[in-house]
Scaffold this motif. Structure first.
Motif, PDB file in Angstrom:
ATOM      1  N   MET A   1      51.416  38.427  46.552  1.00  0.00           N
ATOM      2  CA  MET A   1      50.634  38.950  45.424  1.00  0.00           C
ATOM      3  C   MET A   1      49.394  38.077  45.214  1.00  0.00           C
ATOM      4  O   MET A   1      49.481  36.863  45.285  1.00  0.00           O
ATOM      5  CB  MET A   1      51.509  38.922  44.177  1.00  0.00           C
ATOM      6  CG  MET A   1      51.054  39.869  43.102  1.00  0.00           C
ATOM      7  SD  MET A   1      52.279  39.883  41.769  1.00  0.00           S
ATOM      8  CE  MET A   1      51.395  40.850  40.583  1.00  0.00           C
ATOM      9  N   ALA A   4      46.270  35.958  39.727  1.00  0.00           N
ATOM     10  CA  ALA A   4      45.505  36.525  38.613  1.00  0.00           C
ATOM     11  C   ALA A   4      44.352  35.585  38.288  1.00  0.00           C
ATOM     12  O   ALA A   4      44.527  34.365  38.321  1.00  0.00           O
ATOM     13  CB  ALA A   4      46.419  36.683  37.400  1.00  0.00           C
ATOM     14  N   GLU A 141      51.379  45.842  26.541  1.00  0.00           N
ATOM     15  CA  GLU A 141      52.086  45.915  27.828  1.00  0.00           C
ATOM     16  C   GLU A 141      52.799  47.274  27.974  1.00  0.00           C
ATOM     17  O   GLU A 141      52.822  47.860  29.060  1.00  0.00           O
ATOM     18  CB  GLU A 141      53.094  44.772  27.947  1.00  0.00           C
ATOM     19  CG  GLU A 141      52.431  43.416  28.169  1.00  0.00           C
ATOM     20  CD  GLU A 141      53.417  42.262  27.995  1.00  0.00           C
ATOM     21  OE1 GLU A 141      53.694  41.875  26.839  1.00  0.00           O
ATOM     22  OE2 GLU A 141      53.913  41.775  29.011  1.00  0.00           O
ATOM     23  N   ARG A 207      46.250  39.885  32.546  1.00  0.00           N
ATOM     24  CA  ARG A 207      47.300  39.598  33.539  1.00  0.00           C
ATOM     25  C   ARG A 207      48.591  40.321  33.170  1.00  0.00           C
ATOM     26  O   ARG A 207      49.247  40.947  33.989  1.00  0.00           O
ATOM     27  CB  ARG A 207      47.545  38.087  33.629  1.00  0.00           C
ATOM     28  CG  ARG A 207      48.555  37.665  34.688  1.00  0.00           C
ATOM     29  CD  ARG A 207      49.134  36.264  34.419  1.00  0.00           C
ATOM     30  NE  ARG A 207      49.768  36.142  33.119  1.00  0.00           N
ATOM     31  CZ  ARG A 207      50.964  36.661  32.792  1.00  0.00           C
ATOM     32  NH1 ARG A 207      51.660  37.319  33.684  1.00  0.00           N
ATOM     33  NH2 ARG A 207      51.442  36.524  31.570  1.00  0.00           N
ATOM     34  N   ALA A 208      48.946  40.250  31.875  1.00  0.00           N
ATOM     35  CA  ALA A 208      50.189  40.884  31.422  1.00  0.00           C
ATOM     36  C   ALA A 208      50.120  42.404  31.620  1.00  0.00           C
ATOM     37  O   ALA A 208      51.117  43.041  31.978  1.00  0.00           O
ATOM     38  CB  ALA A 208      50.453  40.537  29.959  1.00  0.00           C
ATOM     39  N   GLU A 211      50.589  43.213  35.273  1.00  0.00           N
ATOM     40  CA  GLU A 211      52.008  43.035  35.639  1.00  0.00           C
ATOM     41  C   GLU A 211      52.873  44.148  35.066  1.00  0.00           C
ATOM     42  O   GLU A 211      53.857  44.570  35.684  1.00  0.00           O
ATOM     43  CB  GLU A 211      52.509  41.662  35.182  1.00  0.00           C
ATOM     44  CG  GLU A 211      51.987  40.589  36.106  1.00  0.00           C
ATOM     45  CD  GLU A 211      52.588  39.215  35.857  1.00  0.00           C
ATOM     46  OE1 GLU A 211      53.504  39.094  35.022  1.00  0.00           O
ATOM     47  OE2 GLU A 211      52.110  38.271  36.502  1.00  0.00           O
ATOM     48  N   ALA A 214      52.496  47.081  37.324  1.00  0.00           N
ATOM     49  CA  ALA A 214      53.222  46.814  38.578  1.00  0.00           C
ATOM     50  C   ALA A 214      54.730  46.989  38.357  1.00  0.00           C
ATOM     51  O   ALA A 214      55.436  47.571  39.190  1.00  0.00           O
ATOM     52  CB  ALA A 214      52.914  45.400  39.076  1.00  0.00           C
ATOM     53  N   PHE A 215      55.218  46.492  37.212  1.00  0.00           N
ATOM     54  CA  PHE A 215      56.643  46.638  36.878  1.00  0.00           C
ATOM     55  C   PHE A 215      57.023  48.114  36.812  1.00  0.00           C
ATOM     56  O   PHE A 215      58.049  48.544  37.350  1.00  0.00           O
ATOM     57  CB  PHE A 215      56.923  45.942  35.538  1.00  0.00           C
ATOM     58  CG  PHE A 215      58.247  46.306  34.919  1.00  0.00           C
ATOM     59  CD1 PHE A 215      59.427  45.747  35.380  1.00  0.00           C
ATOM     60  CD2 PHE A 215      58.316  47.238  33.880  1.00  0.00           C
ATOM     61  CE1 PHE A 215      60.660  46.107  34.822  1.00  0.00           C
ATOM     62  CE2 PHE A 215      59.536  47.602  33.316  1.00  0.00           C
ATOM     63  CZ  PHE A 215      60.708  47.035  33.794  1.00  0.00           C
TER      64      PHE A 215
END
Ligand SMILES: O=C(O)c1cc(C(=O)O)c2c(n1)C(=O)C(=O)c1cc(C(=O)O)[nH]c1-2
Length: 253
Positions: A1, A4, A141, A207-208, A211, A214-215
């Motif tokens: 990966m 970030a 998020e 960044r969160a 992610e 991506a999650f």
């Protein structure tokens, strides 16, 4: 990966980082490729529909969790529209009702969808994980995780075309869910992206958000891994193997 960035990205760079996850979306999962190329048997197609029901079921609850964490009236007002989408204004209307019509169109009974007997344990864990994520992480998020919507309209449109071509036995009434959802997802996803770009402005928030998206892609792919694996569920584990799945003695699985 890739690492970030430690400083905040510009709006354009941040949008590009989110779009950069396009390749992780579930449209290229081997099960979806097979499903769209006409390679699935009727029981496999039914398994996909019965398992997706479990995902549809949690959408309202995860959207309520996002609203519960959000301190901004203007965002809550907007996200609240999603609360009614699956449940519909009345019994027999809305996304869940349309999904049950799809289930019947592919040859499932309502009872076997509603009692979740076909739901694979991996689908249950993945979907429950998505709900847990939205309940425990920040609202930004949760909203970022919904951004798979950016990738879904073309995939859903391809699905309808592919199913009409390869699975003529499906009752066309079943396509109502996608006919309603495709234009809504196109509209909603542009707005969802704006919300994420407007409210994730620090390097850490961005960044969160990346992610989270991506999650969500992993959640969707994990669901398909489980659907692809086969028909074993909590309802059948430990009992006689379902017809057609028995492994001869001495044969490695
Ligand atoms: O059929 C599909 O491929 C597909 C994918 C997704 C998605 O990418 O999460 C959603 C939907 N459909 C959908 O119908 C839907 O209501 C939906 C809500 C969400 C979400 O995370 O809030 N994703 C999706």
């Amino acid at each position: 990966m890739t690492q970030a960035p430690t400083t905040a990205s510009t709006r354009e760079e941040f949008a590009a980082r989110l779009y950069g996850l396009r390749g992780r979306y579930w449209d290229t999962h081997p099960f979806h490729l097979r499903l769209h190329s006409g390679g699935c048997t009727p029981p496999e197609l039914r398994r996909w529909v019965a398992n997706r029901w479990y995902y549809q079921l949690i959408l309202t609850r995860k959207n309520a969790a996002i609203i519960a964490d959000c301190p901004l009236p203007e965002v809550r007002r907007e996200w609240t529209r999603r609360l009614g989408y699956q449940d519909g204004p009345h019994e027999g209307e809305g996304g869940l009702a349309d999904w049950l019509v799809l289930a019947e169109a592919v040859g499932l009974t309502r009872a076997e969808v509603l009692d979740e007997r076909h739901v694979a344990r991996g689908v249950r864990f993945a979907v429950d994980g998505y709900l847990h994520f939205c309940r425990t992480r920040s609202w930004t998020e949760g909203v970022a995780a919904a951004l798979t919507e950016m990738f879904s309209p073309d995939h859903m449109a391809e699905r309808v075309t592919a199913w009409q071509k390869h699975y003529e036995w499906i009752d066309p009434a079943g396509y109502a869910y996608f006919e309603h959802r495709i234009p809504d997802a196109r509209r909603d996803s542009a707005r969802t992206l704006d919300l994420v770009l407007d409210h994730c402005v620090t390097a850490e928030q961005q960044r969160a958000a990346v992610e989270a998206l991506a999650f969500k892609c992993e959640v969707l792919r994990a669901m398909l891994d489980a659907v692809d694996y086969g028909p074993e569920t909590a309802a059948t584990a430990g009992s006689a193997a379902p017809v057609g799945t028995a492994v001869p003695a001495g044969t490695a699985r």
